[in-house]
Write a protein that holds these residues in place. Structure first.
Motif, short mmCIF file in Angstrom:
data_model
loop_
_atom_site.label_atom_id
_atom_site.label_comp_id
_atom_site.label_asym_id
_atom_site.label_seq_id
_atom_site.Cartn_x
_atom_site.Cartn_y
_atom_site.Cartn_z
N VAL A 1 33.44 27.77 31.56
CA VAL A 1 33.03 27.36 33.04
C VAL A 1 33.06 28.46 33.80
CG1 VAL A 1 34.05 25.93 34.93
CG2 VAL A 1 34.43 25.15 32.62
N THR A 2 32.26 28.59 34.73
CA THR A 2 31.84 29.60 35.84
C THR A 2 32.11 29.30 37.06
OG1 THR A 2 29.52 29.35 35.64
CG2 THR A 2 30.20 30.76 34.23
N LYS A 3 32.07 27.99 37.27
CA LYS A 3 32.23 27.39 38.82
C LYS A 3 32.83 26.31 38.96
CE LYS A 3 29.17 25.79 42.72
NZ LYS A 3 27.60 25.47 43.23
N ILE A 4 33.71 26.07 39.85
CA ILE A 4 34.37 25.08 40.14
C ILE A 4 34.13 24.63 41.57
CG2 ILE A 4 36.93 24.18 40.49
CD1 ILE A 4 38.00 26.04 38.84
N GLY A 5 33.66 23.32 41.78
CA GLY A 5 32.94 22.97 43.00
C GLY A 5 33.98 22.70 44.01
N ALA A 6 33.38 22.24 45.34
CA ALA A 6 34.12 22.14 46.56
C ALA A 6 34.88 20.74 46.13
CB ALA A 6 33.17 21.54 47.51
N ILE B 1 43.26 28.80 35.37
CA ILE B 1 41.69 28.92 35.53
C ILE B 1 41.21 30.12 34.79
CG2 ILE B 1 39.75 29.20 37.10
CD1 ILE B 1 41.77 28.04 39.30
N PRO B 2 40.36 29.99 34.00
CA PRO B 2 40.06 31.15 33.04
C PRO B 2 39.13 32.01 33.80
CG PRO B 2 38.37 29.08 32.70
CD PRO B 2 39.63 28.58 33.61
N ASP B 3 39.17 33.33 32.98
CA ASP B 3 38.58 34.33 33.93
C ASP B 3 37.12 34.16 33.97
OD1 ASP B 3 40.79 35.45 34.35
OD2 ASP B 3 41.02 36.68 32.59
N SER B 4 36.55 33.32 33.09
CA SER B 4 34.90 32.87 33.26
C SER B 4 34.71 32.67 34.57
CB SER B 4 34.56 32.08 31.94
OG SER B 4 35.29 30.86 32.20
N VAL B 5 35.45 31.96 35.38
CA VAL B 5 35.00 31.27 36.63
C VAL B 5 34.89 32.43 37.68
CG1 VAL B 5 35.94 29.81 38.44
CG2 VAL B 5 36.24 29.01 36.02
N VAL C 1 52.68 24.02 42.00
CA VAL C 1 53.90 25.22 42.03
C VAL C 1 53.06 26.58 41.92
CG1 VAL C 1 55.93 26.14 41.24
CG2 VAL C 1 55.62 23.75 41.73
N SER C 2 52.30 26.61 40.93
CA SER C 2 51.69 27.85 40.55
C SER C 2 50.18 27.81 40.13
CB SER C 2 52.65 28.48 39.33
OG SER C 2 52.41 27.80 38.16
N VAL C 3 49.47 28.81 40.08
CA VAL C 3 48.08 28.63 39.89
C VAL C 3 47.76 30.04 39.48
CG1 VAL C 3 47.17 29.05 42.15
CG2 VAL C 3 45.64 28.34 40.43
N SER C 4 46.89 30.35 38.29
CA SER C 4 46.33 31.48 38.02
C SER C 4 45.12 31.48 38.49
CB SER C 4 46.77 31.67 36.32
OG SER C 4 46.21 32.92 35.71
N LEU C 5 44.77 32.71 39.23
CA LEU C 5 43.11 32.83 39.49
C LEU C 5 42.53 33.62 38.60
CD1 LEU C 5 43.89 32.95 43.48
CD2 LEU C 5 42.79 30.99 42.09
N PRO C 6 41.21 33.59 38.41
CA PRO C 6 40.41 34.30 37.52
C PRO C 6 40.30 35.74 38.26
CG PRO C 6 38.91 32.76 38.63
CD PRO C 6 40.33 32.25 38.98
N VAL C 7 39.99 36.62 37.38
CA VAL C 7 39.92 38.13 37.74
C VAL C 7 38.72 38.48 38.44
CG1 VAL C 7 41.65 39.10 36.11
CG2 VAL C 7 38.86 38.83 35.47
N SER C 8 37.60 37.61 38.18
CA SER C 8 35.97 37.97 38.78
C SER C 8 35.92 37.40 40.05
CB SER C 8 35.12 37.51 37.78
OG SER C 8 35.27 38.03 36.73
N PRO D 1 43.33 38.03 43.36
CA PRO D 1 42.65 39.04 42.37
C PRO D 1 42.26 40.14 42.84
CG PRO D 1 42.02 36.55 42.00
CD PRO D 1 42.84 36.82 43.03
N ASN D 2 41.93 40.99 42.02
CA ASN D 2 41.68 42.65 42.26
C ASN D 2 40.20 42.87 43.12
OD1 ASN D 2 44.31 43.66 41.82
ND2 ASN D 2 43.67 44.11 39.62
N LYS D 3 39.10 41.68 42.95
CA LYS D 3 37.92 41.98 43.35
C LYS D 3 37.79 41.10 44.53
CE LYS D 3 35.78 42.80 38.87
NZ LYS D 3 34.57 42.36 37.98
N VAL D 4 38.77 40.35 44.94
CA VAL D 4 38.62 39.65 46.31
C VAL D 4 38.61 40.43 47.63
CG1 VAL D 4 39.84 37.84 47.88
CG2 VAL D 4 39.99 37.70 45.32
N LYS D 5 37.55 40.26 48.37
CA LYS D 5 37.33 40.88 49.54
C LYS D 5 37.67 40.11 50.77
CE LYS D 5 33.50 43.40 47.50
NZ LYS D 5 31.75 43.81 47.70
#
Length: 319
Positions: free
Chosen positions: A85-90, A104-108, A123-130, A151-155
């Protein structure tokens, strides 16, 4: 797939199908993208049974989760998403009030606005690195969310991203971050301390308004703009340091900061501002050496009863 009896099945994408079993497991399978839906006017085909859905499994070869796909699945407690999965919709998981955690896998690479809005038990969520942006209202109203690692790429953290996350105590921001959007952390009443990296240039209107427990912000030396009401009613803030890179200060940025005792400015030339919203009798203004006269002649800054020479080094900034 679940071994329980299938109670409903159908299509939810050109080449994507679903099966809902009697034990509440909804499986999405096939290949490609799910369809996008809206709320009750155009809900997903399994949306009418959303109260029965307890677990969602998105299998391999599925590349996107459609908008409003699992909207108001109030019994949903577990979600498994494949790494294709690469996209999670609105609003895809909006109002899933029983969902407590999700990985949420890092493919997203993209999570659209309001995807987890009003997930009251989250309570908790793991956000993808991309991920490159925390979109509007992404976690707005998630009243149980305790901490978040951006995540480290978020602007950019967008408008109302964490609005009303009343249990949020810790936010870790990356060095890639450029801006913090309108009302992004407004009314995060448990937030005590925030470290803003030096990459951040803009803090927009009401970004931290109503954060009544916030007493410390370690902020960016490169900050250029702070919007109106940015720290409105942050009633525990006592000291503010403003870097010499700032050129735009909004009105009432410190309005309602009743414990504010000092503002330390590193600007030799006073930044133009109409209304600070501080108690000029109680709060002391500290300014760079040789610039006291400029501040005393400014129509707003001169209102401070006491203006002193600043002797601090700009190493650790506490707002």
């Amino acid at each position: 797939m679940s071994s329980a009896k299938i109670i409903e099945s159908g299509k939810c994408g050109d080449n994507v199908n679903y099966e809902l079993t009697g034990d509440g497991v909804l499986t999405i399978f096939g290949e490609g993208e799910m369809y996008n839906y809206s709320d009750w006017f155009e809900c997903s085909p399994f949306g009418r049974k959303n109260q029965q859905i307890k677990k969602v499994v998105v299998e391999e070869k599925i590349t996107s989760i459609g908008s409003y796909a699992f909207f108001e699945c109030s019994s949903l407690t577990e979600v498994i998403i494949s790494d294709e999965v690469t996209k999670i919709g609105a609003a895809s998981f909006k109002d899933c009030t029983s969902l407590m955690s999700i990985v949420i896998p890092d493919s997203v690479v993209e999570i659209k606005s309001s995807a987890f809005c009003n997930c009251l038990s989250l309570v908790s969520v793991s956000l993808p690195v991309s991920l490159t942006e925390i979109e509007c209202s992404l976690f707005s109203g998630c009243k149980s969310l305790i901490s978040i690692v951006v995540p480290n790429k978020v602007k950019w953290i967008s408008t109302e991203a964490f609005l009303g996350c009343s249990a949020l105590k810790e936010v870790k921001m990356p060095n890639s971050l450029f801006g913090i959007g309108y009302s992004s952390f407004q009314d995060c009443i448990s937030l005590v301390s925030v470290t803003i990296p030096n990459s951040v240039k803009i803090i927009e209107k009401r970004a931290f308004a109503g954060c009544i427990s916030l007493f410390e912000i370690l902020t960016s030396k490169g900050l250029t703009e702070i919007g109106d009401y940015a720290f409105w009613k942050c009633s525990l803030l006592t000291s503010i340091k403003l870097p010499n890179t700032i050129y735009n200060l909004g009105n009432y940025i410190f309005g309602g900061c009743v414990e504010l005792k000092s503002i330390i400015s590193f600007n030799v030339n006073p930044v133009q501002i109409e209304k600070l919203g501080v108690n000029f009798e109680k709060c002391i203004l500290q300014v760079p050496r040789g610039s006291k006269k400029e501040y005393e002649n400014h129509k707003t800054w001169r209102k401070f009863k006491k203006i002193e020479k600043n002797t601090c080094n700009y190493i650790k900034i506490v707002i």
